[in-house]
Design a protein around this motif. Structure first.
Motif, PDB file in Angstrom:
ATOM      1  N   ARG A  35      29.098  13.294   0.167  1.00 30.29           N
ATOM      2  CA  ARG A  35      27.852  14.055   0.144  1.00 30.29           C
ATOM      3  C   ARG A  35      26.706  13.203  -0.415  1.00 30.29           C
ATOM      4  NH1 ARG A  35      29.404  18.076  -2.679  1.00 30.29           N
ATOM      5  NH2 ARG A  35      28.331  17.670  -4.651  1.00 30.29           N
ATOM      6  N   TYR A  36      26.984  12.420  -1.462  1.00 31.84           N
ATOM      7  CA  TYR A  36      25.940  11.555  -2.018  1.00 31.84           C
ATOM      8  C   TYR A  36      25.439  10.558  -0.969  1.00 31.84           C
ATOM      9  CZ  TYR A  36      25.897  12.808  -6.990  1.00 31.84           C
ATOM     10  OH  TYR A  36      25.705  13.445  -8.194  1.00 31.84           O
ATOM     11  N   VAL A  37      26.371   9.979  -0.213  1.00 31.04           N
ATOM     12  CA  VAL A  37      25.979   9.020   0.816  1.00 31.04           C
ATOM     13  C   VAL A  37      25.142   9.715   1.890  1.00 31.04           C
ATOM     14  CG1 VAL A  37      26.801   7.483   2.642  1.00 31.04           C
ATOM     15  CG2 VAL A  37      27.931   7.488   0.406  1.00 31.04           C
ATOM     16  N   ALA A  38      25.563  10.884   2.290  1.00 27.98           N
ATOM     17  CA  ALA A  38      24.826  11.631   3.319  1.00 27.98           C
ATOM     18  C   ALA A  38      23.426  11.999   2.825  1.00 27.98           C
ATOM     19  CB  ALA A  38      25.604  12.885   3.697  1.00 27.98           C
ATOM     20  N   GLU A  39      23.315  12.397   1.564  1.00 29.83           N
ATOM     21  CA  GLU A  39      22.000  12.756   1.025  1.00 29.83           C
ATOM     22  C   GLU A  39      21.093  11.538   0.923  1.00 29.83           C
ATOM     23  OE1 GLU A  39      22.899  14.668  -2.660  1.00 29.83           O
ATOM     24  OE2 GLU A  39      23.280  16.618  -1.730  1.00 29.83           O
ATOM     25  N   LEU A  40      21.668  10.369   0.585  1.00 32.49           N
ATOM     26  CA  LEU A  40      20.868   9.153   0.554  1.00 32.49           C
ATOM     27  C   LEU A  40      20.381   8.800   1.954  1.00 32.49           C
ATOM     28  CD1 LEU A  40      19.773   6.796  -1.160  1.00 32.49           C
ATOM     29  CD2 LEU A  40      21.912   5.569  -0.694  1.00 32.49           C
ATOM     30  N   GLU A  41      21.242   8.973   2.939  1.00 33.99           N
ATOM     31  CA  GLU A  41      20.843   8.717   4.325  1.00 33.99           C
ATOM     32  C   GLU A  41      19.727   9.670   4.755  1.00 33.99           C
ATOM     33  OE1 GLU A  41      24.858   6.897   6.402  1.00 33.99           O
ATOM     34  OE2 GLU A  41      24.684   9.080   6.191  1.00 33.99           O
ATOM     35  N   ASP A  42      19.832  10.935   4.344  1.00 33.97           N
ATOM     36  CA  ASP A  42      18.757  11.888   4.674  1.00 33.97           C
ATOM     37  C   ASP A  42      17.445  11.464   4.022  1.00 33.97           C
ATOM     38  OD1 ASP A  42      20.427  13.438   6.177  1.00 33.97           O
ATOM     39  OD2 ASP A  42      20.896  14.855   4.566  1.00 33.97           O
ATOM     40  N   TRP A  43      17.531  10.971   2.794  1.00 30.37           N
ATOM     41  CA  TRP A  43      16.315  10.593   2.063  1.00 30.37           C
ATOM     42  C   TRP A  43      15.620   9.392   2.699  1.00 30.37           C
ATOM     43  CZ3 TRP A  43      15.768   6.788  -2.334  1.00 30.37           C
ATOM     44  CH2 TRP A  43      14.480   6.855  -2.876  1.00 30.37           C
ATOM     45  N   VAL A  44      16.400   8.365   3.083  1.00 32.45           N
ATOM     46  CA  VAL A  44      15.788   7.169   3.680  1.00 32.45           C
ATOM     47  C   VAL A  44      15.525   7.345   5.163  1.00 32.45           C
ATOM     48  CG1 VAL A  44      16.866   5.660   1.966  1.00 32.45           C
ATOM     49  CG2 VAL A  44      18.006   6.018   4.165  1.00 32.45           C
ATOM     50  N   GLY A  45      16.116   8.375   5.763  1.00 33.67           N
ATOM     51  CA  GLY A  45      15.862   8.658   7.166  1.00 33.67           C
ATOM     52  C   GLY A  45      16.588   7.758   8.138  1.00 33.67           C
ATOM     53  N   ALA A  46      17.760   7.269   7.747  1.00 32.36           N
ATOM     54  CA  ALA A  46      18.518   6.385   8.642  1.00 32.36           C
ATOM     55  C   ALA A  46      19.982   6.395   8.226  1.00 32.36           C
ATOM     56  CB  ALA A  46      17.972   4.969   8.606  1.00 32.36           C
ATOM     57  N   ARG A  47      20.859   6.183   9.194  1.00 31.13           N
ATOM     58  CA  ARG A  47      22.283   6.052   8.889  1.00 31.13           C
ATOM     59  C   ARG A  47      22.523   4.686   8.240  1.00 31.13           C
ATOM     60  NH1 ARG A  47      26.922   8.454  10.064  1.00 31.13           N
ATOM     61  NH2 ARG A  47      25.868  10.006  11.360  1.00 31.13           N
ATOM     62  N   LEU A  48      23.263   4.677   7.153  1.00 27.73           N
ATOM     63  CA  LEU A  48      23.493   3.450   6.391  1.00 27.73           C
ATOM     64  C   LEU A  48      24.870   2.846   6.636  1.00 27.73           C
ATOM     65  CD1 LEU A  48      21.965   4.585   2.961  1.00 27.73           C
ATOM     66  CD2 LEU A  48      20.836   3.373   4.843  1.00 27.73           C
ATOM     67  N   LEU A  49      25.830   3.684   7.045  1.00 31.17           N
ATOM     68  CA  LEU A  49      27.205   3.217   7.219  1.00 31.17           C
ATOM     69  C   LEU A  49      27.751   3.639   8.577  1.00 31.17           C
ATOM     70  CD1 LEU A  49      28.647   4.217   3.717  1.00 31.17           C
ATOM     71  CD2 LEU A  49      28.219   1.873   4.496  1.00 31.17           C
ATOM     72  N   HIS A  50      28.489   2.724   9.204  1.00 32.31           N
ATOM     73  CA  HIS A  50      29.310   3.085  10.353  1.00 32.31           C
ATOM     74  C   HIS A  50      30.660   3.539   9.801  1.00 32.31           C
ATOM     75  CE1 HIS A  50      26.545   1.604  13.346  1.00 32.31           C
ATOM     76  NE2 HIS A  50      26.547   0.377  12.850  1.00 32.31           N
ATOM     77  N   ARG A  51      31.076   4.749  10.120  1.00 32.40           N
ATOM     78  CA  ARG A  51      32.328   5.283   9.600  1.00 32.40           C
ATOM     79  C   ARG A  51      33.351   5.373  10.726  1.00 32.40           C
ATOM     80  NH1 ARG A  51      28.072   8.188   7.598  1.00 32.40           N
ATOM     81  NH2 ARG A  51      27.873   8.438   5.330  1.00 32.40           N
ATOM     82  N   THR A  52      34.509   4.762  10.523  1.00 34.59           N
ATOM     83  CA  THR A  52      35.633   4.919  11.439  1.00 34.59           C
ATOM     84  C   THR A  52      36.838   5.321  10.601  1.00 34.59           C
ATOM     85  OG1 THR A  52      36.424   2.629  11.268  1.00 34.59           O
ATOM     86  CG2 THR A  52      34.685   3.083  12.879  1.00 34.59           C
ATOM     87  N   THR A  53      37.937   5.597  11.251  1.00 34.19           N
ATOM     88  CA  THR A  53      39.136   6.008  10.513  1.00 34.19           C
ATOM     89  C   THR A  53      39.730   4.864   9.715  1.00 34.19           C
ATOM     90  OG1 THR A  53      40.465   5.530  12.484  1.00 34.19           O
ATOM     91  CG2 THR A  53      39.707   7.811  12.179  1.00 34.19           C
ATOM     92  N   ARG A  54      39.405   3.610  10.094  1.00 31.57           N
ATOM     93  CA  ARG A  54      40.028   2.460   9.429  1.00 31.57           C
ATOM     94  C   ARG A  54      39.115   1.735   8.459  1.00 31.57           C
ATOM     95  NH1 ARG A  54      43.795  -0.665  13.919  1.00 31.57           N
ATOM     96  NH2 ARG A  54      45.168   1.096  14.397  1.00 31.57           N
TER      97      ARG A  54
END
Length: 299
Positions: A35-54
């Protein structure tokens, strides 16, 4: 949102390589970290991490934001310790690097004078004409002349480095004296391997403030200023030299300053180090000493 906490979580996720690793280090649940990462992404207005299962990887925006988050966290830590008891008298080893020409003509005397003020400090001075990795090579302080700083490092401006276009009287007698910047393209210009090798830039302050550039080339290029200086003194060609190296030679007539109405583009003189966290007294006092010494110098 606690933005500082979100930045800390983001940095821990990157350093640990996963949300789970960050959660363990910070004693948080994995959903809270996410949630913290998602909120930071919302604040800066961009996706910061590519998330995969691995694995996780930084996006281009994440690469831009990461060093800034580290700096903000360091600023926060500095504020927490701002009123702590001051460090004791500087003592111990300080490893410094600078270009050969600057180390020989300016820095060594500054180090000698610093040592007289702080006799408990030993300095390991490395004259190197390359960019070092401060962390890998265990360098405490690098003196760099540049207008392009690494965003992952901390830099304190110590002054400016001015340059002089010059040649020997012998060269000018044989080849003539350029009167305009454009005429440099017709001369044998001796160039530095890393700074202005093929393009010399000028700030024409006395010509209405318009900058100008000229493509140059010549028979000799070298990665070290004092090597080029010997060739300029020998009458081989025209040099674009740091003022701290050639100003005394111009004053004695061994070299002639060319195009004085055009000032070569200035470079910033910076003291560069790896982190703001817990700056030792040796580094802090050396930075203060060099800033006081060089801020008012004509070069």
């Amino acid at each position: 949102m606690d933005r500082l906490m979100a930045m800390q979580v983001f940095v821990k996720v990157v350093d640990g390589g996963s949300l789970s690793a960050a959660a363990e280090q910070l004693d948080l649940s994995r959903p809270v970290v996410s949630r913290y990462v998602a909120e930071l992404e919302d604040w800066v207005g961009a996706r910061l991490l590519h998330r995969t299962t691995r694995r996780l990887s930084l996006t281009p925006a994440g690469n831009e934001i990461l060093p800034r988050c580290r700096q903000m966290l360091e600023f926060s830590e500095d504020m927490r310790h701002a009123l702590d008891a001051p460090d004791e008298t500087p003592r111990g080893l300080l490893r410094i690097t600078a270009s050969t020409s600057f180390a020989q003509t300016q820095l060594i005397q500054a180090v000698v004078d610093y040592g007289r003020r702080y006799p408990g400090v030993a300095v390991d001075l490395m004259a190197l004409d390359r960019t070092v990795n401060l962390v890998e090579e265990r360098i405490d302080l690098a003196i760099r002349m540049t207008n392009r700083l690494d965003g992952n490092l901390i830099a304190r401006k110590l002054g400016v480095c001015r340059s002089i276009i010059c040649a020997s009287p012998d060269y000018l007698a044989r080849h003539g004296t350029p009167r305009k910047v454009e005429e440099l393209a017709l001369h044998n210009c001796l160039t530095h391997s890393y700074v202005g090798r093929s393009l010399w830039q000028f700030d024409a302050r006395r010509k209405g403030g318009r900058g100008q550039s000229v493509a140059v080339g010549g028979s000799i290029s070298a990665n070290e200023v004092t090597v080029l200086l010997q060739a300029v003194l020998a009458g081989v060609g025209i040099g674009h030299m740091p003022a701290y190296t050639v100003a005394p030679l111009v004053a004695t007539g061994q070299l002639v300053q060319l195009l004085p109405e055009y000032e070569p583009l200035q470079l910033g003189m910076y003291g560069v180090y790896a982190s703001r966290k817990h700056i030792p007294a040796t580094l802090r006092t050396m930075l203060d000493f060099l800033a006081q010494r060089f801020a008012g110098q004509p070069f």
